[in-house]
Scaffold this motif. Structure first.
Motif, PDB file in Angstrom:
ATOM      1  N   ALA A   1      28.819 -55.670  19.099  1.00 56.63           N
ATOM      2  CA  ALA A   1      28.674 -57.114  19.268  1.00 56.63           C
ATOM      3  C   ALA A   1      27.534 -57.641  18.390  1.00 56.63           C
ATOM      4  CB  ALA A   1      28.425 -57.456  20.733  1.00 56.63           C
ATOM      5  N   GLN A   2      26.459 -56.902  18.301  1.00 54.32           N
ATOM      6  CA  GLN A   2      25.348 -57.305  17.431  1.00 54.32           C
ATOM      7  C   GLN A   2      25.775 -57.318  15.962  1.00 54.32           C
ATOM      8  OE1 GLN A   2      22.192 -54.599  18.470  1.00 54.32           O
ATOM      9  NE2 GLN A   2      21.566 -55.819  20.240  1.00 54.32           N
ATOM     10  N   ASP A   3      26.721 -56.461  15.619  1.00 54.87           N
ATOM     11  CA  ASP A   3      27.238 -56.416  14.242  1.00 54.87           C
ATOM     12  C   ASP A   3      28.255 -57.521  13.965  1.00 54.87           C
ATOM     13  OD1 ASP A   3      25.692 -54.172  13.657  1.00 54.87           O
ATOM     14  OD2 ASP A   3      27.309 -52.769  14.157  1.00 54.87           O
ATOM     15  N   GLY A   4      28.669 -58.263  15.006  1.00 57.71           N
ATOM     16  CA  GLY A   4      29.586 -59.379  14.810  1.00 57.71           C
ATOM     17  C   GLY A   4      30.919 -59.259  15.533  1.00 57.71           C
ATOM     18  N   ALA A   5      31.151 -58.169  16.253  1.00 54.40           N
ATOM     19  CA  ALA A   5      32.403 -58.017  16.994  1.00 54.40           C
ATOM     20  C   ALA A   5      32.411 -58.933  18.217  1.00 54.40           C
ATOM     21  CB  ALA A   5      32.586 -56.564  17.440  1.00 54.40           C
ATOM     22  N   GLN A   6      33.609 -59.324  18.628  1.00 57.47           N
ATOM     23  CA  GLN A   6      33.795 -60.102  19.848  1.00 57.47           C
ATOM     24  C   GLN A   6      34.271 -59.145  20.925  1.00 57.47           C
ATOM     25  OE1 GLN A   6      36.572 -62.894  17.897  1.00 57.47           O
ATOM     26  NE2 GLN A   6      35.279 -64.480  18.820  1.00 57.47           N
ATOM     27  N   ILE A   7      33.588 -59.141  22.069  1.00 58.97           N
ATOM     28  CA  ILE A   7      33.868 -58.188  23.135  1.00 58.97           C
ATOM     29  C   ILE A   7      34.293 -58.927  24.395  1.00 58.97           C
ATOM     30  CG2 ILE A   7      32.954 -56.275  24.516  1.00 58.97           C
ATOM     31  CD1 ILE A   7      32.720 -55.648  21.546  1.00 58.97           C
ATOM     32  N   ARG A   8      35.340 -58.438  25.044  1.00 57.49           N
ATOM     33  CA  ARG A   8      35.761 -58.908  26.355  1.00 57.49           C
ATOM     34  C   ARG A   8      35.964 -57.682  27.249  1.00 57.49           C
ATOM     35  NH1 ARG A   8      34.735 -62.683  23.763  1.00 57.49           N
ATOM     36  NH2 ARG A   8      35.787 -64.682  23.529  1.00 57.49           N
ATOM     37  N   TYR A   9      35.862 -57.921  28.553  1.00 60.31           N
ATOM     38  CA  TYR A   9      36.071 -56.858  29.540  1.00 60.31           C
ATOM     39  C   TYR A   9      37.129 -57.298  30.534  1.00 60.31           C
ATOM     40  CZ  TYR A   9      31.666 -55.149  27.689  1.00 60.31           C
ATOM     41  OH  TYR A   9      30.680 -54.700  26.847  1.00 60.31           O
ATOM     42  N   LEU A  10      37.983 -56.359  30.929  1.00 63.36           N
ATOM     43  CA  LEU A  10      38.927 -56.623  32.010  1.00 63.36           C
ATOM     44  C   LEU A  10      38.283 -56.117  33.286  1.00 63.36           C
ATOM     45  CD1 LEU A  10      42.483 -55.762  30.664  1.00 63.36           C
ATOM     46  CD2 LEU A  10      41.320 -57.953  30.752  1.00 63.36           C
ATOM     47  N   GLU A  11      38.138 -57.009  34.261  1.00 61.04           N
ATOM     48  CA  GLU A  11      37.536 -56.631  35.532  1.00 61.04           C
ATOM     49  C   GLU A  11      38.578 -55.857  36.341  1.00 61.04           C
ATOM     50  OE1 GLU A  11      34.785 -59.555  37.360  1.00 61.04           O
ATOM     51  OE2 GLU A  11      35.536 -60.864  35.748  1.00 61.04           O
ATOM     52  N   THR A  12      38.246 -54.614  36.644  1.00 61.51           N
ATOM     53  CA  THR A  12      39.171 -53.706  37.318  1.00 61.51           C
ATOM     54  C   THR A  12      38.476 -53.108  38.538  1.00 61.51           C
ATOM     55  OG1 THR A  12      38.475 -51.807  35.986  1.00 61.51           O
ATOM     56  CG2 THR A  12      40.303 -53.148  35.133  1.00 61.51           C
ATOM     57  N   ASN A  13      39.144 -52.190  39.192  1.00 58.01           N
ATOM     58  CA  ASN A  13      38.575 -51.531  40.366  1.00 58.01           C
ATOM     59  C   ASN A  13      38.832 -50.039  40.242  1.00 58.01           C
ATOM     60  OD1 ASN A  13      37.889 -50.521  42.866  1.00 58.01           O
ATOM     61  ND2 ASN A  13      38.684 -52.294  43.980  1.00 58.01           N
ATOM     62  N   SER A  14      37.906 -49.332  39.649  1.00 59.12           N
ATOM     63  CA  SER A  14      38.100 -47.901  39.422  1.00 59.12           C
ATOM     64  C   SER A  14      38.137 -47.119  40.726  1.00 59.12           C
ATOM     65  CB  SER A  14      37.006 -47.340  38.501  1.00 59.12           C
ATOM     66  OG  SER A  14      35.732 -47.488  39.097  1.00 59.12           O
ATOM     67  N   ALA A  15      37.463 -47.617  41.770  1.00 62.84           N
ATOM     68  CA  ALA A  15      37.471 -46.914  43.056  1.00 62.84           C
ATOM     69  C   ALA A  15      38.888 -46.808  43.615  1.00 62.84           C
ATOM     70  CB  ALA A  15      36.560 -47.621  44.050  1.00 62.84           C
ATOM     71  N   ASP A  16      39.715 -47.791  43.323  1.00 61.99           N
ATOM     72  CA  ASP A  16      41.115 -47.770  43.751  1.00 61.99           C
ATOM     73  C   ASP A  16      42.050 -47.317  42.631  1.00 61.99           C
ATOM     74  OD1 ASP A  16      40.585 -48.572  46.341  1.00 61.99           O
ATOM     75  OD2 ASP A  16      40.733 -50.705  45.852  1.00 61.99           O
ATOM     76  N   ARG A  17      41.454 -46.769  41.565  1.00 60.67           N
ATOM     77  CA  ARG A  17      42.212 -46.251  40.412  1.00 60.67           C
ATOM     78  C   ARG A  17      43.005 -47.355  39.706  1.00 60.67           C
ATOM     79  NH1 ARG A  17      40.569 -42.012  38.440  1.00 60.67           N
ATOM     80  NH2 ARG A  17      42.560 -41.248  37.771  1.00 60.67           N
ATOM     81  N   LEU A  18      42.460 -48.562  39.697  1.00 58.94           N
ATOM     82  CA  LEU A  18      43.066 -49.679  38.975  1.00 58.94           C
ATOM     83  C   LEU A  18      42.277 -49.851  37.685  1.00 58.94           C
ATOM     84  CD1 LEU A  18      43.424 -52.125  41.996  1.00 58.94           C
ATOM     85  CD2 LEU A  18      45.189 -50.631  41.034  1.00 58.94           C
ATOM     86  N   LEU A  19      42.848 -49.422  36.589  1.00 59.13           N
ATOM     87  CA  LEU A  19      42.137 -49.352  35.316  1.00 59.13           C
ATOM     88  C   LEU A  19      42.818 -50.188  34.239  1.00 59.13           C
ATOM     89  CD1 LEU A  19      41.743 -45.472  35.161  1.00 59.13           C
ATOM     90  CD2 LEU A  19      40.066 -47.098  36.047  1.00 59.13           C
ATOM     91  N   HIS A  20      42.026 -50.631  33.290  1.00 51.49           N
ATOM     92  CA  HIS A  20      42.577 -51.107  32.010  1.00 51.49           C
ATOM     93  C   HIS A  20      42.688 -49.834  31.181  1.00 51.49           C
ATOM     94  CE1 HIS A  20      42.864 -52.698  28.015  1.00 51.49           C
ATOM     95  NE2 HIS A  20      41.589 -52.607  27.743  1.00 51.49           N
ATOM     96  N   HIS A  21      43.889 -49.301  31.105  1.00 50.40           N
ATOM     97  CA  HIS A  21      44.088 -47.965  30.528  1.00 50.40           C
ATOM     98  C   HIS A  21      44.795 -48.000  29.186  1.00 50.40           C
ATOM     99  CE1 HIS A  21      44.839 -43.517  31.155  1.00 50.40           C
ATOM    100  NE2 HIS A  21      43.569 -43.695  31.463  1.00 50.40           N
ATOM    101  N   ASN A  22      44.871 -49.185  28.570  1.00 51.62           N
ATOM    102  CA  ASN A  22      45.471 -49.294  27.238  1.00 51.62           C
ATOM    103  C   ASN A  22      44.614 -48.567  26.222  1.00 51.62           C
ATOM    104  OD1 ASN A  22      47.822 -51.252  27.332  1.00 51.62           O
ATOM    105  ND2 ASN A  22      46.265 -52.355  28.486  1.00 51.62           N
ATOM    106  N   LYS A  23      45.281 -48.063  25.181  1.00 56.21           N
ATOM    107  CA  LYS A  23      44.596 -47.393  24.083  1.00 56.21           C
ATOM    108  C   LYS A  23      45.368 -47.688  22.811  1.00 56.21           C
ATOM    109  CE  LYS A  23      44.013 -43.932  27.508  1.00 56.21           C
ATOM    110  NZ  LYS A  23      45.132 -43.598  28.348  1.00 56.21           N
ATOM    111  N   PHE A  24      45.037 -48.814  22.199  1.00 58.28           N
ATOM    112  CA  PHE A  24      45.708 -49.137  20.946  1.00 58.28           C
ATOM    113  C   PHE A  24      44.817 -50.006  20.077  1.00 58.28           C
ATOM    114  CE2 PHE A  24      47.227 -52.603  23.709  1.00 58.28           C
ATOM    115  CZ  PHE A  24      47.097 -53.720  22.899  1.00 58.28           C
ATOM    116  N   MET A  25      45.135 -50.004  18.788  1.00 59.59           N
ATOM    117  CA  MET A  25      44.466 -50.849  17.811  1.00 59.59           C
ATOM    118  C   MET A  25      45.531 -51.504  16.955  1.00 59.59           C
ATOM    119  SD  MET A  25      41.347 -48.631  16.352  1.00 59.59           S
ATOM    120  CE  MET A  25      39.927 -48.272  17.338  1.00 59.59           C
ATOM    121  N   VAL A  26      45.295 -52.760  16.617  1.00 54.62           N
ATOM    122  CA  VAL A  26      46.161 -53.482  15.690  1.00 54.62           C
ATOM    123  C   VAL A  26      45.320 -53.786  14.455  1.00 54.62           C
ATOM    124  CG1 VAL A  26      47.519 -55.567  15.289  1.00 54.62           C
ATOM    125  CG2 VAL A  26      47.532 -54.480  17.550  1.00 54.62           C
TER     126      VAL A  26
END
Length: 163
Positions: free
Chosen positions: A74-99
């Motif tokens: 982010a300091q280098d200029g990237a834009q960062i967002r987070y998906l609010e999830t619940n890991s305790a209930d195994r609810l994850l943002h589990h995507n792994k891709f790049m465009v």
């Protein structure tokens, strides 16, 4: 074949002016070094990321240093967002891709593996470099929805978590 996959990933990044990253884990040193360098030298004009919020909080399975990587990008200029999830209930943002986009091409790098050293060196993972326009477009649209609609900036995340 992890070394071949990592080489393909880094080559796509080197040839791109825009990258969109959806990731659960993000600690692949060579990738982070290249992203930082290309953001700093202006070769990469846009870099957007959507991470699971467990990366921000440094909660298992994410390591605390992964949040430091995100802040550094982010300091280098990237834009960062987070998906609010619940890991305790195994609810994850589990995507792994790049465009990846450049003036002359679009591609996507996608697979089961996280963007970690282990995924590219120790684990048995699958990775694909895709140049099929319809597939790349759909992944880009999915990313845009996560980034623009579902994602939360660091500033808007809760001050603490009770998970």
């Amino acid at each position: 074949q992890g070394a071949q996959a990592k080489k393909a990933l880094l080559t796509e990044l080197e040839n791109s002016t825009t990258v969109k990253v959806a990731a659960h884990r993000f600690s692949l040193k060579a990738l982070n070094t290249k992203l930082s360098a290309n953001l700093t030298n202006g070769r990469l004009q846009s870099a957007q990321f959507v991470f699971d919020d467990d990366l921000f909080w440094g909660r298992a399975p994410n390591a605390k240093y992964e949040s430091e990587i995100a802040r550094s990008l982010a300091q280098d200029g990237a834009q960062i967002r987070y998906l609010e999830t619940n890991s305790a209930d195994r609810l994850l943002h589990h995507n792994k891709f790049m465009v990846f986009e450049s003036p002359s091409s679009r591609s996507a790098f996608v697979g089961a593996g996280n963007f970690t050293e282990s995924a590219f060196t120790n684990n048995w993972e699958n990775f694909y470099l895709v140049r099929i326009p319809e597939v790349v477009s759909r992944l880009s649209e999915q990313f845009d929805h996560m980034f623009q609609t579902l994602g939360t900036t660091e500033e808007k995340l809760p001050a603490s978590i009770d998970r």
